[in-house]
Structures are given as C-alpha cells and as structure tokens.
Design a protein around this motif. Structure first.
Motif, PDB file in Angstrom:
ATOM      1  N   PHE A   1      13.084  10.973 -29.012  1.00 40.60           N
ATOM      2  CA  PHE A   1      13.114   9.582 -29.461  1.00 40.60           C
ATOM      3  C   PHE A   1      14.491   9.226 -30.026  1.00 40.60           C
ATOM      4  O   PHE A   1      15.047   8.164 -29.723  1.00 40.60           O
ATOM      5  CB  PHE A   1      12.035   9.343 -30.523  1.00 40.60           C
ATOM      6  CG  PHE A   1      12.126   7.985 -31.180  1.00 40.60           C
ATOM      7  CD1 PHE A   1      11.764   6.839 -30.486  1.00 40.60           C
ATOM      8  CD2 PHE A   1      12.600   7.851 -32.477  1.00 40.60           C
ATOM      9  CE1 PHE A   1      11.864   5.579 -31.071  1.00 40.60           C
ATOM     10  CE2 PHE A   1      12.706   6.595 -33.069  1.00 40.60           C
ATOM     11  CZ  PHE A   1      12.335   5.466 -32.371  1.00 40.60           C
ATOM     12  N   TYR A   2      15.029  10.132 -30.805  1.00 43.41           N
ATOM     13  CA  TYR A   2      16.314   9.862 -31.429  1.00 43.41           C
ATOM     14  C   TYR A   2      17.414   9.648 -30.375  1.00 43.41           C
ATOM     15  O   TYR A   2      18.164   8.673 -30.428  1.00 43.41           O
ATOM     16  CB  TYR A   2      16.692  11.005 -32.372  1.00 43.41           C
ATOM     17  CG  TYR A   2      17.920  10.730 -33.198  1.00 43.41           C
ATOM     18  CD1 TYR A   2      17.883   9.808 -34.231  1.00 43.41           C
ATOM     19  CD2 TYR A   2      19.125  11.382 -32.952  1.00 43.41           C
ATOM     20  CE1 TYR A   2      19.002   9.548 -35.005  1.00 43.41           C
ATOM     21  CE2 TYR A   2      20.250  11.128 -33.716  1.00 43.41           C
ATOM     22  CZ  TYR A   2      20.188  10.215 -34.749  1.00 43.41           C
ATOM     23  OH  TYR A   2      21.297   9.942 -35.504  1.00 43.41           O
ATOM     24  N   LEU A   3      17.477  10.556 -29.415  1.00 43.01           N
ATOM     25  CA  LEU A   3      18.508  10.445 -28.378  1.00 43.01           C
ATOM     26  C   LEU A   3      18.280   9.189 -27.525  1.00 43.01           C
ATOM     27  O   LEU A   3      19.222   8.461 -27.204  1.00 43.01           O
ATOM     28  CB  LEU A   3      18.514  11.692 -27.499  1.00 43.01           C
ATOM     29  CG  LEU A   3      18.906  12.994 -28.218  1.00 43.01           C
ATOM     30  CD1 LEU A   3      18.674  14.205 -27.324  1.00 43.01           C
ATOM     31  CD2 LEU A   3      20.367  12.952 -28.655  1.00 43.01           C
ATOM     32  N   GLN A   4      17.028   8.937 -27.189  1.00 42.78           N
ATOM     33  CA  GLN A   4      16.727   7.743 -26.380  1.00 42.78           C
ATOM     34  C   GLN A   4      17.031   6.463 -27.142  1.00 42.78           C
ATOM     35  O   GLN A   4      17.442   5.464 -26.550  1.00 42.78           O
ATOM     36  CB  GLN A   4      15.255   7.749 -25.960  1.00 42.78           C
ATOM     37  CG  GLN A   4      14.952   8.636 -24.769  1.00 42.78           C
ATOM     38  CD  GLN A   4      13.535   8.414 -24.281  1.00 42.78           C
ATOM     39  OE1 GLN A   4      12.595   8.984 -24.802  1.00 42.78           O
ATOM     40  NE2 GLN A   4      13.390   7.570 -23.279  1.00 42.78           N
ATOM     41  N   SER A   5      16.821   6.505 -28.451  1.00 47.35           N
ATOM     42  CA  SER A   5      17.051   5.289 -29.236  1.00 47.35           C
ATOM     43  C   SER A   5      18.536   4.928 -29.276  1.00 47.35           C
ATOM     44  O   SER A   5      18.912   3.872 -29.758  1.00 47.35           O
ATOM     45  CB  SER A   5      16.513   5.455 -30.657  1.00 47.35           C
ATOM     46  OG  SER A   5      17.416   6.222 -31.436  1.00 47.35           O
ATOM     47  N   ARG A   6      19.373   5.826 -28.775  1.00 42.01           N
ATOM     48  CA  ARG A   6      20.811   5.532 -28.664  1.00 42.01           C
ATOM     49  C   ARG A   6      21.179   5.189 -27.224  1.00 42.01           C
ATOM     50  O   ARG A   6      22.345   5.262 -26.845  1.00 42.01           O
ATOM     51  CB  ARG A   6      21.638   6.710 -29.161  1.00 42.01           C
ATOM     52  CG  ARG A   6      21.355   7.098 -30.616  1.00 42.01           C
ATOM     53  CD  ARG A   6      21.382   5.882 -31.536  1.00 42.01           C
ATOM     54  NE  ARG A   6      21.236   6.213 -32.943  1.00 42.01           N
ATOM     55  CZ  ARG A   6      20.327   5.676 -33.750  1.00 42.01           C
ATOM     56  NH1 ARG A   6      19.438   4.813 -33.291  1.00 42.01           N
ATOM     57  NH2 ARG A   6      20.283   5.987 -35.026  1.00 42.01           N
ATOM     58  N   GLY A   7      20.157   4.914 -26.425  1.00 38.00           N
ATOM     59  CA  GLY A   7      20.411   4.458 -25.059  1.00 38.00           C
ATOM     60  C   GLY A   7      20.401   5.555 -24.020  1.00 38.00           C
ATOM     61  O   GLY A   7      20.502   5.292 -22.821  1.00 38.00           O
ATOM     62  N   ILE A   8      20.293   6.817 -24.454  1.00 36.83           N
ATOM     63  CA  ILE A   8      20.382   7.942 -23.521  1.00 36.83           C
ATOM     64  C   ILE A   8      19.043   8.106 -22.806  1.00 36.83           C
ATOM     65  O   ILE A   8      18.020   8.280 -23.452  1.00 36.83           O
ATOM     66  CB  ILE A   8      20.761   9.230 -24.279  1.00 36.83           C
ATOM     67  CG1 ILE A   8      22.102   9.035 -24.996  1.00 36.83           C
ATOM     68  CG2 ILE A   8      20.817  10.424 -23.347  1.00 36.83           C
ATOM     69  CD1 ILE A   8      22.466  10.133 -25.965  1.00 36.83           C
ATOM     70  N   PRO A   9      19.033   8.045 -21.466  1.00 35.36           N
ATOM     71  CA  PRO A   9      17.778   8.182 -20.722  1.00 35.36           C
ATOM     72  C   PRO A   9      17.137   9.551 -20.961  1.00 35.36           C
ATOM     73  O   PRO A   9      17.826  10.520 -21.272  1.00 35.36           O
ATOM     74  CB  PRO A   9      18.198   8.029 -19.255  1.00 35.36           C
ATOM     75  CG  PRO A   9      19.521   7.355 -19.289  1.00 35.36           C
ATOM     76  CD  PRO A   9      20.173   7.791 -20.565  1.00 35.36           C
TER      77      PRO A   9
ATOM     78  N   VAL B   1      12.231   3.344 -24.621  1.00 30.33           N
ATOM     79  CA  VAL B   1      13.064   3.428 -25.829  1.00 30.33           C
ATOM     80  C   VAL B   1      14.545   3.271 -25.487  1.00 30.33           C
ATOM     81  O   VAL B   1      15.277   2.514 -26.141  1.00 30.33           O
ATOM     82  CB  VAL B   1      12.812   4.771 -26.549  1.00 30.33           C
ATOM     83  CG1 VAL B   1      13.765   4.935 -27.728  1.00 30.33           C
ATOM     84  CG2 VAL B   1      11.371   4.858 -27.015  1.00 30.33           C
ATOM     85  N   ASP B   2      14.982   3.977 -24.445  1.00 32.27           N
ATOM     86  CA  ASP B   2      16.412   3.925 -24.105  1.00 32.27           C
ATOM     87  C   ASP B   2      16.797   2.568 -23.509  1.00 32.27           C
ATOM     88  O   ASP B   2      17.912   2.084 -23.719  1.00 32.27           O
ATOM     89  CB  ASP B   2      16.814   5.077 -23.176  1.00 32.27           C
ATOM     90  CG  ASP B   2      15.868   5.243 -22.001  1.00 32.27           C
ATOM     91  OD1 ASP B   2      14.661   5.395 -22.233  1.00 32.27           O
ATOM     92  OD2 ASP B   2      16.343   5.207 -20.849  1.00 32.27           O
TER      93      ASP B   2
ATOM     94  N   ALA C   1      17.550   0.240 -26.321  1.00 32.73           N
ATOM     95  CA  ALA C   1      18.883   0.464 -26.893  1.00 32.73           C
ATOM     96  C   ALA C   1      19.959  -0.124 -25.997  1.00 32.73           C
ATOM     97  O   ALA C   1      20.913  -0.745 -26.466  1.00 32.73           O
ATOM     98  CB  ALA C   1      19.106   1.966 -27.101  1.00 32.73           C
ATOM     99  N   ARG C   2      19.787   0.051 -24.691  1.00 37.03           N
ATOM    100  CA  ARG C   2      20.791  -0.476 -23.770  1.00 37.03           C
ATOM    101  C   ARG C   2      20.747  -2.001 -23.707  1.00 37.03           C
ATOM    102  O   ARG C   2      21.742  -2.649 -23.384  1.00 37.03           O
ATOM    103  CB  ARG C   2      20.603   0.135 -22.365  1.00 37.03           C
ATOM    104  CG  ARG C   2      20.896   1.632 -22.325  1.00 37.03           C
ATOM    105  CD  ARG C   2      21.157   2.139 -20.920  1.00 37.03           C
ATOM    106  NE  ARG C   2      19.991   2.021 -20.058  1.00 37.03           N
ATOM    107  CZ  ARG C   2      19.012   2.925 -19.974  1.00 37.03           C
ATOM    108  NH1 ARG C   2      19.068   4.020 -20.696  1.00 37.03           N
ATOM    109  NH2 ARG C   2      18.001   2.729 -19.159  1.00 37.03           N
TER     110      ARG C   2
ATOM    111  N   MET D   1      18.164   5.021 -38.690  1.00 33.58           N
ATOM    112  CA  MET D   1      16.914   5.591 -39.198  1.00 33.58           C
ATOM    113  C   MET D   1      17.023   6.066 -40.638  1.00 33.58           C
ATOM    114  O   MET D   1      18.069   6.500 -41.096  1.00 33.58           O
ATOM    115  CB  MET D   1      16.487   6.749 -38.293  1.00 33.58           C
ATOM    116  CG  MET D   1      16.167   6.274 -36.885  1.00 33.58           C
ATOM    117  SD  MET D   1      15.459   7.563 -35.868  1.00 33.58           S
ATOM    118  CE  MET D   1      15.823   6.864 -34.252  1.00 33.58           C
TER     119      MET D   1
ATOM    120  N   ALA E   1      25.918   5.521 -21.922  1.00 37.69           N
ATOM    121  CA  ALA E   1      24.654   4.887 -21.545  1.00 37.69           C
ATOM    122  C   ALA E   1      24.644   3.411 -21.921  1.00 37.69           C
ATOM    123  O   ALA E   1      24.281   2.555 -21.118  1.00 37.69           O
ATOM    124  CB  ALA E   1      23.495   5.618 -22.229  1.00 37.69           C
ATOM    125  N   VAL E   2      25.082   3.100 -23.126  1.00 37.95           N
ATOM    126  CA  VAL E   2      24.990   1.720 -23.613  1.00 37.95           C
ATOM    127  C   VAL E   2      26.016   0.814 -22.924  1.00 37.95           C
ATOM    128  O   VAL E   2      25.727  -0.336 -22.611  1.00 37.95           O
ATOM    129  CB  VAL E   2      25.162   1.696 -25.151  1.00 37.95           C
ATOM    130  CG1 VAL E   2      25.404   0.288 -25.653  1.00 37.95           C
ATOM    131  CG2 VAL E   2      23.918   2.299 -25.817  1.00 37.95           C
TER     132      VAL E   2
END
Lengths: 406, 255
Positions: free
Chosen positions: A356-364, B78-79, B82-83, B90, B111-112
C-alpha cells in the motif's frame, strides 16, 4: 565404541574422525550439536533416516525418491559436462578417475546417509584442476531424466596460488545424489557459483565438501531456483591456518518447492575466517503444498581455533501466504580467544502495508513487488562474478516473480 | 484548478465482530489554493477518511463518492490515485527493508511523472529537497523508513510531497510526535509545496499547534464519522479553549 555413540558433553576434535563402524540414526544418541557429527564414506554405516532425526526433520522424506533408504535403483546417469573440457583451455585439466584415485576424499567425508549413498555408489569421478589464472569454467550437472535416479561425484581443485572461477549449473530432470568436493590449495582463491536450475520434477541432494589449505580462500555462492526438492549441505574444513570462506546464498521457493540449505563451518585451526549470508524469498499458492525453505547454519569454533572471525546471517522474505521459512543459526564456541563471532536470522513478510505504501506513491503493484525482491537479493547478485551469469540470474528472479502473476 | 470533492462518503472496516461503519456521510470540498484543517477527537474517523481516500484495502467504501477534477477516485487502484494527483502523508510511514530511499523516490517520481526524471537534474532536485528539510544525504542510501525516528519519517513524507507535487495533499497527523524544531521544518516544507503550485491541502490533526505554522483557510470539526461543524481559522481557537466535548455530544445525539 564408535565416536557416534559419544554424548554431547564429550565434545572433542577426535569425534569428527571417520567412524567406520556403529550407526547413527534413530537408535543412536542424537548429537547435541554439530561438534560430534558422525561421518563416514560408507552408506551402511548410517541407519536409514525416518525423518525425525535432527538433520532430517525438515526434509519431506517421501519426496526423496528413495535416495535415503536404499530403494532408489540408480538406473540413470548424471552426465557432467565441462565447458573447458576439450583440453584447450589454459590452466584447466579435466579428468575422469576411478574411486581409488588418491585425491578423492580430500574435500571431506559424508555426514548423512544420502551423501554416503552417493559416495558408495559412484564409479567414476570428474576431477577439474585449475592452475594459474584460467578463464571462468562452466560445469553442467545434468539430471538423469524423468523417473530415473543417479549418483555423481565431482571434485574441483586448485593448485597453490591459483585464482579461478567456476560455475556449476544443475539442470534437467530426475533424482540425483552427489558429492562435490572443493579442494582449495595453499594461497589459492576459488570463486564458485553453484546453481540449482532443475526442472520441476527434479530432486537434488548434494553434499559439498570444502577443504581450505593455508591462506586459501573460497567465495561460494549458492543459487536455488528449480527442482521439487533441493537439499544442499556444504561443509567447510580448514586444514591449515589462514583460510577464509565466504558463503553466499540466494533461494527462491515457489508453491510446492522444498529448498534446504545446511551449512557447517568447522573452525578447527587458528586465524581463519568465515562469513555467511543466505537469503531466500518464498511465494506459495493456495491449494498447493507450502513453498518451503530451510536454512541451517552451524558454525563451530573448536578449542584450537584461536583468533577465528566468523559471522553468519540468514534472511528470508515471505512474499505470500502458504509459504514457510525455517531458519536455525547455531554457533558453538570452545575457546575464548576469538577475533569475533556472531550470527543472526530474520524472517519478514512482504505485507499489504508495504504494498500500500509503495502504491500510494504511484508505483504500480508489479513494480513495487519487483523493487522489494530486487532490493532483497541485490547484495547477493552483486557478488556474482561473471556478468552474463549475473544478468541471467537477475532475469530468473524476475521470471520467478512473474510465475504467480503478482 | 484542481478540486477534490467528497460527497456523502460512507466507509466501514471489517472487524471480528463484523463490519463496523466508521465514516457516516462525509461532505467536503477542497479546491486548489485552499488549506483545510480537519480536527477531531481520537476515534472520530479522521485517519479513516485519509486512508479511505487513498484506497487502503482495510476500508470498504459503502456509499458516496470522491471526485478529483470530476474523475471518480474510488474506481481507481491505489497507485492510479497517486498518479492522478492525490498524496497521503501517513501518520505511520511503512518500513520497506531492502529498498533504498533513493531508489524508492526515483521509482515514485518515474511513476507519477510518467517518465524517468533525467538523472543529472534529478540528483540535484533530490539533494535540494533534502537540504530544505534538513535531511542528511546519507538517508538516500538507507532502506525506506527502516530504523528512522518518528521525526525522520515525517520529514521524508514531506520530502516525497515536495518531489511528487500532487494536486491535493492529505496530511494525516503529520505533526504528531514532532519536537518544536522538526515541527517548524516540516511545516515550512508543506508551506513551500503550497506556495509553489496551485494545490489543495487537507490537514488532519488532533492539536492546534501545527496551525500556528500552517494557516488554514477552513477548519472542520470531525466527530462521529462526519464533519459536524465548519468555520474559519477562528474555529481552531475555539477548540483550543473549549475542546471537543460540545461536538462529541452533538455527534452522539445525532447518531
């Protein structure tokens, strides 16, 4: 009375000597530790293990294809190919020798029934001698084929002051019991990578026997990806002062796979060092036998081994449910005159919170998972000496990740 | 001009005793250029609101919608959220062993932004952002959040905020566990982010002290899983003086 019958309180160097008579198994006194390990070249000196013995308790005996109990037919052949074997490579000599060759056994003595079985049954051994500074040598260990069982014996040896790199690749199907000896001469350095890249059905039970001469160095990396059951037991013996052993390992267990690594570093002479770092990743699947890794790290520092420096570390990364990692570090010390000794073990989970943490930064998600596993294995892969091999193993790690499609 | 619209949002969490509703009809709109503070007692559901918007798998959305510039955020992974431009700083950043901060930041930026940042300018950008937050460069080689103190973790959350430049940032109790100096550094980081772009900030906090550094345009009192009162910065002063008692009583009566 053979040394196998001694109790744990009578630990001494003599107890490691060959005991040709007496049996160690269910009926014998279980050893308290590796100090009094029973050793023999003769399969009949070992009782058939039932699976409850200390050194077999993690192994799924039913999947051993009879390698341990005399029921394997040994009807197949495990061909050993040496890429530099045409005699043209400078500093590389490849020989096929009989059991009576005086060099055989210089690496060490079997410590379990399967290794002794392989030793008792092999007819010819392949001996690869490395002299000077030869180009890297690749040796392929071929499984005997689906449904077949085989034994094999390989010895890799250096001449004094040689510096050589060897890659041993295990490939193919079937069940194989073998012994691989590494006899590292005075002042020489052997870098070796042993890969377990077996087909899904394969069973490989391997005794690795490492003998280090004066000021000799081995840097050994074990890579385990394939096979149904892989059990590798490397033992390091220091025959003279000044030896150094660096043992690295990387394992990736999928659903149903059993990958077992049993290390013994036996410090019996002064001024030697050892450094062990093994890392495993596991990913299981619902409805399939758990992905399973076992790491046993025994380090002995005997009374004579003053100024020993040793450290061992096992880390396991559990990527999914339905996976199990067993880790047993063990350090036995008989002298206070040591330079340093330590051990550690850590098993962690790649959990939903990290994802979740990594994805929440946009990382698939797939990139996130690869990031974590790549980071985890990075320090092992970085030590793989041959660039093409390193790239191939990196790709193999990625392919493992693609298996479950996570 | 970005807008985050939260409309009648309901969310529950699965417990051993079954589903438990935590968000009970949240209505809130955050426009670019605005700073909103959400204040409320412990257990009022403030953090749940933050995690529900970010898409944490623990929370199930049972009603309502969240729109970012008209796009339905709740249908995104989720990703993807963010994008799309959402960021959640957090309260308890997660440790990710084996992945270096440098590698993590670059992967996130790639990614972003939709492409890998050019290496030369990227190194400079990261170094500058770390200096701004008084973070030692050595942290770049350490595993993500592993062994970081509470203050170090919060600084790194704001570091990510400054590099990823989201349209709307949700800061979940970013002030908790910070000493006075760290609070100042972190607040300045948030203010720089706010000043540099046309962005919205949703600041979730239990205490008013961070509001001395970051001035809110709107203050909302959160109780019983929804916004029970909204006002200007002066509402924070009233909470400082009188506490949440009045609102928790009202929420209890309403539910």
């Amino acid at each position: 009375m053979s040394s196998s019958q001694t109790t744990g309180t009578q630990a001494s160097a003599e107890n490691v000597a060959v005991a040709a008579e007496g049996k160690y198994g269910q009926g014998g006194v279980p050893p308290s530790g590796a100090m009094e390990r029973f050793l023999s070249y003769d399969v009949e000196a070992f009782e058939v293990p039932g699976g409850r013995e200390e050194n077999w308790r993690f192994t799924p005996m039913k999947r051993l294809r009879g390698l341990h109990d005399g029921t394997a037919a040994f009807d197949g052949t495990a061909v050993i190919d040496v890429a530099a074997g045409d005699g043209s490579a400078d500093g590389v000599t490849v020989e096929s020798v009989g059991r009576d060759d005086e060099r055989i056994g210089k690496g060490g003595i079997p410590a379990d029934r399967v290794a002794a079985q392989a030793w008792s049954a092999f007819r010819e051994a392949t001996v690869v001698t490395l002299d000077g500074t030869p180009e890297p040598v690749t040796i392929t260990l071929n499984g005997p084929g689906t449904g077949a069982t085989a034994v094999a014996h390989l010895q890799i040896r250096t001449t004094p002051h040689a510096e050589a790199t060897v890659v041993v690749e295990g490939r193919g199907s079937g069940a194989l019991a073998d012994n691989i000896e590494f006899v590292v001469a005075d002042g020489s350095k052997l870098t070796v990578v042993v890969t377990e890249e077996w087909a899904d059905d394969a069973v490989h039970v391997s005794g690795q026997h490492i003998a280090l001469g004066r000021d000799a160095t081995i840097v050994a990396t074990s890579v385990a990806f394939g096979g149904d059951l892989v059990r590798v037991s490397p033992t390091v013996n220091y025959t003279a002062p000044g030896g150094s052993a660096e043992l690295f390992g990387l394992g990736f267990a999928d659903a149903g796979q059993h990958l077992e690594q049993r290390l013994l570093v036996d410090h019996s002479t002064p001024n030697c060092s050892s450094n062990v770092l093994y890392k495993n990743a596991l990913q299981g699947e619902e409805g399939v036998t758990d992905a399973h890794t076992v790491w046993i790290g025994d380090v002995l520092i005997r009374a004579a081994a003053e100024q020993t420096e040793t450290f061992e570390f096992n880390r396991n990364l559990v990527l999914t449910a339905h996976a199990r990692a067993d880790s047993v570090p063990n350090l036995e010390i008989e002298t206070g005159e040591i330079a340093g000794a330590g051990h550690a073990s850590a098993t962690g989970r790649f959990d939903d919170e990290q994802l979740f943490y990594l994805q929440s930064r946009g990382i698939p998600e797939d990139v996130a998972r690869r990031l974590v596993v790549r980071g985890f294995f990075g320090e092992i892969l970085a030590r793989i000496p041959v660039a093409e091999l390193r790239e191939r193993l990196e790709a193999a790690v990625e392919a493992e990740l693609a298996v479950t499609g996570v | 001009m970005s807008t985050l619209e939260i409309k009648d949002l309901h969310a529950s969490v699965t417990t051993d005793a079954g589903a438990k509703e935590i968000l009970r009809g949240v209505d809130l709109t955050v426009r670019a250029g605005e700073t909103h503070a959400i204040m409320g007692p412990n257990g009022s559901g403030k953090s749940t609101l933050a995690y529900a918007i970010a898409g944490h798998p623990k929370y199930e959305i049972t009603g309502g919608e969240v729109l970012l510039d008209g796009e339905n955020v709740l249908e995104m992974t989720v990703d993807e959220r963010a994008r799309a431009g959402l960021f959640l700083a957090m309260q308890y950043p997660v440790e990710v062993p084996g992945v270096s901060m440098a590698n993590f930041l670059r992967s996130a930026a790639t990614a972003v932004r939709g492409e890998a940042p050019k290496l030369r300018t990227w190194v400079k950008e990261v170094k500058g952002a770390m200096d701004d937050l008084e973070i030692d460069q050595a942290f770049a080689e350490r595993s993500v959040n592993e062994g970081f103190s509470g203050g170090e973790k919060k600084r790194h959350e704001v570091l990510q905020l400054s590099l990823l430049k989201p349209k709307v940032a949700i800061l979940d109790e970013t002030d908790s566990g910070l000493d006075v100096d760290a609070l100042r550094v972190v607040s300045e980081g948030v203010n720089r982010y706010k000043a540099a772009g046309d962005v919205g900030v949703l600041l979730i906090t239990h205490y008013t002290r961070i509001l001395k550094h970051i001035t809110p345009d709107f203050v909302h009192v959160f109780a019983g899983g929804k916004v029970v009162e909204s006002g200007g910065a002066e509402l924070a002063d009233e909470l400082e003086t009188n506490g949440y008692v009045k609102f928790t009583g009202a929420a209890a009566a309403a539910s």
